[in-house]
Motif scaffolding. Structure first.
Motif, PDB file in Angstrom:
ATOM      1  N   GLY A  52     -27.920   5.647  -0.918  1.00 25.58           N
ATOM      2  CA  GLY A  52     -26.843   5.946   0.004  1.00 25.58           C
ATOM      3  C   GLY A  52     -25.503   5.870  -0.709  1.00 25.58           C
ATOM      4  N   ASP A  53     -24.453   6.196   0.015  1.00 28.61           N
ATOM      5  CA  ASP A  53     -23.123   6.242  -0.591  1.00 28.61           C
ATOM      6  C   ASP A  53     -22.300   4.996  -0.319  1.00 28.61           C
ATOM      7  OD1 ASP A  53     -22.537   6.508   2.096  1.00 28.61           O
ATOM      8  OD2 ASP A  53     -21.589   8.496   1.920  1.00 28.61           O
ATOM      9  N   GLY A  54     -22.882   4.012   0.365  1.00 19.76           N
ATOM     10  CA  GLY A  54     -22.171   2.767   0.653  1.00 19.76           C
ATOM     11  C   GLY A  54     -21.389   2.775   1.943  1.00 19.76           C
ATOM     12  N   SER A  55     -21.328   3.920   2.623  1.00 18.59           N
ATOM     13  CA  SER A  55     -20.508   3.991   3.832  1.00 18.59           C
ATOM     14  C   SER A  55     -21.076   3.156   4.970  1.00 18.59           C
ATOM     15  CB  SER A  55     -20.364   5.447   4.283  1.00 18.59           C
ATOM     16  OG  SER A  55     -21.628   6.028   4.557  1.00 18.59           O
ATOM     17  N   ASP A  56     -22.363   2.771   4.903  1.00 16.19           N
ATOM     18  CA  ASP A  56     -22.959   1.935   5.939  1.00 16.19           C
ATOM     19  C   ASP A  56     -23.052   0.466   5.516  1.00 16.19           C
ATOM     20  OD1 ASP A  56     -24.872   2.404   3.997  1.00 16.19           O
ATOM     21  OD2 ASP A  56     -26.546   2.526   5.404  1.00 16.19           O
ATOM     22  N   PHE A  57     -22.400   0.129   4.428  1.00 19.35           N
ATOM     23  CA  PHE A  57     -22.355  -1.264   3.969  1.00 19.35           C
ATOM     24  C   PHE A  57     -21.707  -2.127   5.038  1.00 19.35           C
ATOM     25  CE2 PHE A  57     -20.191  -4.861   2.134  1.00 19.35           C
ATOM     26  CZ  PHE A  57     -20.976  -5.294   1.088  1.00 19.35           C
TER      27      PHE A  57
END
Length: 266
Positions: A52-57
């Protein structure tokens, strides 16, 4: 016929910022041999490539990590031991899936949303801004690795990462890439209120070092006071980085606290 002694509850250790499952290695090694103790690497932490791109961290993703890990690999309910950032998803898990959690041991949470007293909330906010605001400034000006050094300087002592053994330093710096996610590129933390804490029907050990700063001490004390089965433990001479700086002592304390609470066995 002699009755068989109850077995200790399994234990799941949840790391904080700049950590992953490897962080807990020395702590797990120091626990009693008969304890099923495991450590998890939350999404985007660790050395592996990101999915993933980290946006749901954030809290929701990491609470889901805990839920899935326990459901898939452990014999629930388990004692969840969390440190710093990891306390937030641990609390959210206990709130939503209490069947998975026998007890919580939370070392120095940094959560302001359940602090109701105006004066305490102001003091918490001022110290959190002083601690983490400077990290954001260093991140913008000098990059992730410099920000990692500043974070540990602020919560420990100047030069903390540089003073670590090489293998431990490597763990911290390999997680520096998560700092931008924690500083705004991820999802804002899920709000946990004092009423949410009041609804927790399980033992909660809220622990802190006597030498820690207000950003950690205030939430820890409030948590112990508000949770119906909460208990405060203050570790003399310790600060926020106790699990890293003295893992054997931390392991011994966790074992002692659980025994005192009579939740060390199932």
């Amino acid at each position: 016929m002699t009755e068989r002694a109850a077995e200790p509850y399994p234990m799941l250790f949840v790391h904080g910022a700049l950590g992953d499952a490897r962080t807990w290695g020395p702590v797990l090694d120091a626990l009693p041999f008969d304890v099923d103790a495991r450590a998890i690497t939350l999404s985007y932490f660790g050395a592996a490539a990101w999915r993933g791109d980290g946006s749901d961290f954030g809290t929701e993703r990491h609470a889901a990590d805990l839920e899935q890990f326990i459901d898939a690999t452990m014999d629930a309910p388990v004692v969840v031991v969390a440190w710093s950032y990891g306390c937030h998803p641990a609390l959210l898990l206990a709130q939503r899936r209490s069947d998975l959690v026998a007890a919580l041991v939370l070392y120095e949470p940094v959560i302001g949303s359940f602090v109701e007293d105006d004066d305490l909330r102001h003091r918490f906010g001022a110290d959190a801004a002083a601690c983490f605001g400077a990290v954001g400034e260093v991140l913008a000006e000098q990059g992730e690795e410099a920000a990692a050094h500043r974070l540990f300087d602020n919560v420990g002592h100047p030069g903390f990462i540089a003073d670590l053994p090489e293998d431990r330093r490597r763990i911290a710096l390999s997680n520096a890439r998560t700092i931008p996610l924690m500083m705004g590129k991820g999802v804002p933390p899920t709000r946990i209120t004092a009423d949410d804490l009041r609804a927790l029907d399980l033992p909660v050990i809220a622990a802190m070092g006597s030498q820690t700063r207000s950003a950690f001490a205030i939430p820890t004390r409030v948590l112990a006071d508000v949770a119906p089965r909460g208990r405060l433990e203050v570790v003399e001479g310790a600060g926020h980085l106790l699990p890293e700086s003295d893992p054997a002592r931390f392991a011994g304390l966790v074992t002692e606290w659980l025994a005192q609470q009579d939740i060390g066995a199932s």
